[in-house]
Write a protein that holds these residues in place. Structure first.
Motif, short mmCIF file in Angstrom:
data_model
loop_
_atom_site.label_atom_id
_atom_site.label_comp_id
_atom_site.label_asym_id
_atom_site.label_seq_id
_atom_site.Cartn_x
_atom_site.Cartn_y
_atom_site.Cartn_z
N UNK A 1 0.85 -1.18 0.00
CA UNK A 1 0.00 0.00 0.00
C UNK A 1 0.89 1.24 0.00
N UNK A 2 0.70 2.08 -1.01
CA UNK A 2 1.50 3.30 -1.14
C UNK A 2 0.63 4.50 -0.78
N UNK B 1 -1.87 -2.36 -5.49
CA UNK B 1 -1.80 -3.26 -6.64
C UNK B 1 -2.61 -4.52 -6.34
N UNK B 2 -3.76 -4.65 -6.98
CA UNK B 2 -4.64 -5.79 -6.73
C UNK B 2 -4.03 -7.11 -7.20
N UNK B 3 -3.07 -7.03 -8.13
CA UNK B 3 -2.45 -8.26 -8.63
C UNK B 3 -1.63 -8.96 -7.54
N UNK B 4 -1.33 -8.24 -6.47
CA UNK B 4 -0.55 -8.83 -5.39
C UNK B 4 -1.42 -9.62 -4.41
N UNK B 5 -2.73 -9.58 -4.61
CA UNK B 5 -3.62 -10.37 -3.76
C UNK B 5 -3.79 -11.75 -4.39
N UNK B 6 -3.40 -12.83 -3.73
CA UNK B 6 -3.58 -14.18 -4.29
C UNK B 6 -5.06 -14.46 -4.56
#
Length: 291
Positions: free
Chosen positions: A16-17, A96-101
């Motif tokens: 989270x930025x 970045x939602x791609x970092x959520x498995x």
């Protein structure tokens, strides 16, 4: 000037930025990034453009922009004629939602959040009655550690999915934002020219020249990318500006506002205003003053 991936500056380990802008004006270029963005406007006014959609933005508003969604916060001209640090103040959260498995989102406890994340692809504006609560959370994220920050954002998604009703969609009928780089530059040039010159007569030949294509090709090109004609888009920009002037001025008459925003007659202005907003200028004034 390209609609390319924009990478928020942050250590790679941060999921989270948090980025707090305290500038003379907002970043007024049409851009996109792979992260979901939550923005709290604290100071500054202008025009928000999201894909082919546009509307006025002002302080105490919260927006959620989907991943890779082209957007721009265009500051009012006053930010540039009288540049002062702090004219534009906002807090942006990038995630970045791609970092959520996928397995994590498939958990039963994540069902409502997963459904909510599917809805944000085209952008949402938070209803005003939730701003105070959400703003408090967003302001607190800067001081949290990495894990606490991540957990706070997940809890915020839970609040969005469970407690918030009546989201305003930042979409006008199409969901495909896959602009190529050359399309991005072309659309950016068209948007920028329109925002800077909406009060002037803009002919089809002129705007086609800005896009470096023939007028006939421009009409097809613009309709393909926005699902609307350029004239409709131009009128929306003009009406958005007219609404801001109606709200911010107690002295300008309807005719004065009509001519100053690019309309050649008050009659035409009234017709377009009603078509765009669903009410007449006088009804709009009464409704605003009743709030």
């Amino acid at each position: 000037m390209k609609v390319l991936q924009f990478t928020p500056p942050a250590p790679k380990e941060d999921s989270v930025i948090v980025d707090e802008d305290f500038l003379t004006h907002f970043y007024n270029h049409f851009h996109r990034h792979k992260q979901l963005q939550i923005t709290l406007i604290l100071k500054g006014k202008g025009t928000l453009m999201v894909g082919n959609y546009s509307q006025a933005f002002r302080p105490n508003e919260v927006y959620i922009l989907g991943p890779n969604q082209p957007h721009m916060f265009k500051s009012e001209p006053g930010h540039f004629t009288n540049p002062r640090l702090g004219n534009a103040h906002a807090i942006h959260i990038f995630f970045d939602l791609e970092r959520i498995p996928k397995a994590f989102l498939a958990l039963p406890e994540m069902e409502s959040i997963s459904r909510f994340l599917d809805l944000i692809q085209n952008g949402l504006q938070l209803p005003a009655e939730h701003t105070e609560y959400v703003a408090k959370i967003l302001k607190s994220l800067e001081d949290k550690t990495n894990l606490d920050r991540l957990l706070a954002v997940i809890q915020l998604f839970q609040y969005f999915s469970k407690e918030v009703k009546g989201w305003k969609s930042l979409q006008t009928g199409f969901a495909d934002y896959s602009f190529s780089d050359s399309d991005g530059m072309r659309m950016n040039d068209v948007f920028q020219y329109t925002l800077d010159h909406y009060a002037e007569p803009i002919t089809l030949d002129k705007i086609a020249d800005i896009a470096h294509i023939t007028p006939h090709a421009f009409c097809k090109y613009f309709k393909k990318h926005t699902r609307k004609t350029y004239n409709t888009f131009l009128n929306e920009i003009r009406i958005n500006e007219a609404c801001k002037r109606i709200i911010n001025s107690s002295n300008d008459g309807i005719s004065s506002i009509a001519y100053s925003t690019g309309f050649n007659s008050a009659t035409n202005f009234n017709r377009v205003f009603r078509k765009t907003t669903g009410m007449s200028p006088s009804d709009y004034i009464r409704e605003y003053k009743s709030k």
